[in-house]
Design a protein around this motif. Sequence first.
Motif, PDB file in Angstrom:
ATOM      1  N   THR A 208      82.372  44.955  21.236  1.00 54.14           N
ATOM      2  CA  THR A 208      81.712  44.160  20.195  1.00 54.14           C
ATOM      3  C   THR A 208      80.232  44.487  20.120  1.00 54.14           C
ATOM      4  N   SER A 209      79.581  44.607  21.273  1.00 56.63           N
ATOM      5  CA  SER A 209      78.155  44.927  21.315  1.00 56.63           C
ATOM      6  C   SER A 209      77.885  46.290  20.688  1.00 56.63           C
ATOM      7  N   GLU A 210      78.685  47.270  21.073  1.00 58.63           N
ATOM      8  CA  GLU A 210      78.481  48.623  20.535  1.00 58.63           C
ATOM      9  C   GLU A 210      78.749  48.668  19.030  1.00 58.63           C
ATOM     10  N   MET A 211      79.792  47.946  18.563  1.00 56.74           N
ATOM     11  CA  MET A 211      80.113  47.951  17.136  1.00 56.74           C
ATOM     12  C   MET A 211      79.012  47.276  16.323  1.00 56.74           C
ATOM     13  N   THR A 212      78.499  46.159  16.836  1.00 60.49           N
ATOM     14  CA  THR A 212      77.417  45.460  16.133  1.00 60.49           C
ATOM     15  C   THR A 212      76.170  46.333  16.051  1.00 60.49           C
TER      16      THR A 212
ATOM     17  N   LEU B  89      73.687  35.320  21.011  1.00 58.88           N
ATOM     18  CA  LEU B  89      72.598  34.512  21.557  1.00 58.88           C
ATOM     19  C   LEU B  89      71.330  35.344  21.528  1.00 58.88           C
ATOM     20  N   ASP B  90      70.267  34.820  20.875  1.00 56.27           N
ATOM     21  CA  ASP B  90      69.024  35.590  20.804  1.00 56.27           C
ATOM     22  C   ASP B  90      68.151  35.312  22.022  1.00 56.27           C
ATOM     23  N   GLN B  91      66.936  35.906  22.033  1.00 57.52           N
ATOM     24  CA  GLN B  91      66.046  35.788  23.193  1.00 57.52           C
ATOM     25  C   GLN B  91      65.547  34.370  23.416  1.00 57.52           C
TER      26      GLN B  91
ATOM     27  N   TRP C  77      81.942  31.846  31.454  1.00 55.24           N
ATOM     28  CA  TRP C  77      81.618  32.651  30.280  1.00 55.24           C
ATOM     29  C   TRP C  77      81.345  34.079  30.723  1.00 55.24           C
ATOM     30  N   CYS C  78      81.852  35.001  29.929  1.00 58.33           N
ATOM     31  CA  CYS C  78      81.548  36.415  30.140  1.00 58.33           C
ATOM     32  C   CYS C  78      80.438  36.808  29.164  1.00 58.33           C
ATOM     33  N   TYR C  79      79.455  37.583  29.643  1.00 65.36           N
ATOM     34  CA  TYR C  79      78.343  37.955  28.766  1.00 65.36           C
ATOM     35  C   TYR C  79      78.121  39.462  28.801  1.00 65.36           C
ATOM     36  N   GLN C  80      77.538  39.982  27.718  1.00 63.89           N
ATOM     37  CA  GLN C  80      77.154  41.386  27.592  1.00 63.89           C
ATOM     38  C   GLN C  80      75.775  41.425  26.955  1.00 63.89           C
ATOM     39  N   TYR C  81      74.811  42.024  27.635  1.00 63.05           N
ATOM     40  CA  TYR C  81      73.438  42.090  27.131  1.00 63.05           C
ATOM     41  C   TYR C  81      73.214  43.432  26.455  1.00 63.05           C
ATOM     42  N   ASN C  82      72.758  43.386  25.183  1.00 59.01           N
ATOM     43  CA  ASN C  82      72.427  44.597  24.441  1.00 59.01           C
ATOM     44  C   ASN C  82      70.913  44.761  24.457  1.00 59.01           C
TER      45      ASN C  82
ATOM     46  N   TRP D 105      70.043  41.094  22.269  1.00 56.06           N
ATOM     47  CA  TRP D 105      70.969  39.997  22.035  1.00 56.06           C
ATOM     48  C   TRP D 105      71.875  39.860  23.251  1.00 56.06           C
ATOM     49  N   ILE D 106      72.402  38.663  23.427  1.00 55.55           N
ATOM     50  CA  ILE D 106      73.415  38.415  24.445  1.00 55.55           C
ATOM     51  C   ILE D 106      74.693  37.982  23.735  1.00 55.55           C
ATOM     52  N   PHE D 107      75.787  38.672  24.010  1.00 53.98           N
ATOM     53  CA  PHE D 107      77.088  38.356  23.438  1.00 53.98           C
ATOM     54  C   PHE D 107      77.862  37.529  24.463  1.00 53.98           C
ATOM     55  N   LEU D 108      78.368  36.388  24.044  1.00 54.49           N
ATOM     56  CA  LEU D 108      79.033  35.446  24.941  1.00 54.49           C
ATOM     57  C   LEU D 108      80.458  35.157  24.472  1.00 54.49           C
ATOM     58  N   GLN D 109      81.354  35.032  25.447  1.00 53.86           N
ATOM     59  CA  GLN D 109      82.724  34.629  25.142  1.00 53.86           C
ATOM     60  C   GLN D 109      83.247  33.766  26.282  1.00 53.86           C
ATOM     61  N   LYS D 110      83.747  32.597  25.935  1.00 46.60           N
ATOM     62  CA  LYS D 110      84.294  31.708  26.953  1.00 46.60           C
ATOM     63  C   LYS D 110      85.638  32.253  27.428  1.00 46.60           C
ATOM     64  N   MET D 111      85.811  32.291  28.741  1.00 44.65           N
ATOM     65  CA  MET D 111      87.048  32.823  29.310  1.00 44.65           C
ATOM     66  C   MET D 111      88.142  31.760  29.276  1.00 44.65           C
TER      67      MET D 111
END
Length: 748
Positions: A59-63, A215-217, A253-258, A263-269
């Motif tokens: 998702t991060s790479e696609m965005t 999620l922004d800064q 929650w799993c997160y990925q920082y771009n 931005w921080i991408f969040l998804q509840k597990m």
Amino acid sequence: MKKHGRKLVADSVFVRTLITLLALLFLLLISFWGVLNRMMKVNYEHGVQENSRQVLKQTSEMTELALHLLSDDLSHMIWEDTILSYLIAPQSRSSQEEYEVLLLLNRLAQRSDLVETAWLYAPEEKWVLASDGFAGLEDEYEQYTMLKDYIPSTQISDKQLQDADSRIFIANDNLYIAVDFVLTKHIGSLFLQVNLPELYEMVNAQSQGEPIYYLDQKGEFFAPESEIEGRSFLSVNMASESTGIVRHGKEQWCYQYNEKLQWIFLQKMDTITQGMIFREYIPIVIPGLLIFLTLGILGAYAVTRKIYKPINQLVGLVLMYGEDREAQKNEWSYLKLSFMQTMDEKKMLKNSIKFWENDILEQVFRKLLQGSAPEEIGMNMLDPDTKAIWKNGRQYQVVVCQKSQEAKATNAAELDSRLFVQSIEQIVKKNKDFSGLFVVPMDQDFVAIMLTDSDKSAVQLKKAVFQLETEIFNAFRASAFAVSIDHGRVYAHWEDLIYSWQEGVQNIRYNKYLKCSPDAVSNESMERTELNREQQRYLEERAHQILDHLLKEQQKQAENLLERISDEIMQSSASLEQKKSYFDTIEGVFLEKRLTVSGQEKDSIEDKRNEFKDDEDLRKYMVEYLKLQMEQILRGTRKNSYRYVESARQYIQENCSDSGLSSQMVAEYLHINTSYFSEIFNKQMQESFSSYLNRIRIDNARKLLLSTKLPVYDIGFKCGFTTVQHFNRMFKKYTGMTPKQYRDTKST
């Protein structure tokens, strides 16, 4: 099963044994299931987490790709001839040129569903052209609020933002892409508003289950809207790692920082339930458990048969030849009766051993002192409690006594040696200072007093031995014969008592040798008995205890201890000259220490100890005299402590980048004890060694953050921290912010 004509009944040993083994088998099965269930849950959680990470990464790479494609289109469009001529030559603008610009903007907006609207902004004329056909002043345009607060790249201090072709930013809950056209000043800007719902729908097409949040800064969700407080996630410092798992309340929650979008991408597990685990692993686990249970039952049956076979044969023979067959048919009752008879026999044997215990113990120790091997002396024959006393001690020693005839004892030769041993036994029985104490008669009128203790310190043990020797010595003083007493060294194992015995015998023989050689020994040495020599060693130990208090700057405790030792000397039965020699012993220890810490040899008061003829005057003078020396030792110790701390601070400054630096290393460098170094360092610096070291490292890190462009993790390593997490935690503790926040704040 049928043996010797007997039928298997429910109360038989076989049935009882089989039921017991099956119960143990089921307990083992339940424990195994608990461990297996835990392993399956952990493995399942790991799989869920890894899947969430992959989804967020895609998702991060696609965005990022989608937004940068739009940025590239925007960057290319601003260099179109129509756009450039419109911005550079405003005085020659025509309605035709304006129409062409509007047409280009409309094409840009129609090119992708992600573009909501596009517009060109000329700041000098405050004029706006938009893809929806708007042409007018900026304050009439619907995006006026954003334009009013917009800061072009020429006014931003960040060099990276100045050199960028385009910028992606958030304003008024909307996502924008902007390109600035700059010559000598800001000429104009081309804007594009991104359709957030469309972007969110596009990237979430790959996700499964829970939605993905942006999620922004500032810690705010900007797509999609959420009731969760986003700022609470920022306290976790997620940006220190590119991806991971954070706990928010009871949820994971799993997160990925771009890093590029910041931005921080969040998804509840998903919440993991037992049903999910069963569905995943039941095809593998259930057959395995059934096989395990079957093999366990068969094994329990086989083990029961093997255990029961000799019991069955024994009971069968008893039933075959027994007189009262009806009373013995129940094999379980028979085994219980046999067990009780065995216990009675064991108790009788134990009582017998207890009755002969002293004789057995005497033989055991005599064999040990005569040099027999430990396995041959019969220590296992002793009662368990007695054996535990002598085998579990921490210190072992032998006091040696020998009956010696003197000229004053004319009838000493007629005394029975056994009476001599019994007299010593009576004295020893009254002594309660040791865990174990036993008298062993030996050859040539020698008696060995074996002693052990597990609680006393070395000094306490010496004092107790001295008191025991004094009691024996005083008891025989008025008798018709004299006694020679000495002892060997203390050992840590009972098998080494033979060495302590040999040393004690050798000491007695040496003392006799000195008494029989008056020409070789001075009169002063002849007057000093074994007990006086032991007192000298005891006083040296006590003097070192006083010095230990002084090194810890516990002057009051040291003076109180000196007073108690002086009282002990005065209360002893020694002569005045011997008491003076006891004080000389303490002074000798003090003088050696004083020369070490201060180098002073002269005393500020005159030595008058030889002028006193009274015990109390001698005590008063010597206490004052020794206290003066204690003050000189204390002053020298304090001066040394200041020097040690200054040297330690310099050593820490030079070696703080060493991650293995410790108080033990510094103490070894200073050639002093580690605990003593920690004590003087804490007292003078008013903080612990670890706190001081961390503060020095953080100061160095702050300098490097501002003076270099090294990454944060490299700076933490150079300053001596073992992990990035520890560096971040310590830096925030001392500065109130993370290293990255500190660098950004101070740079701005």
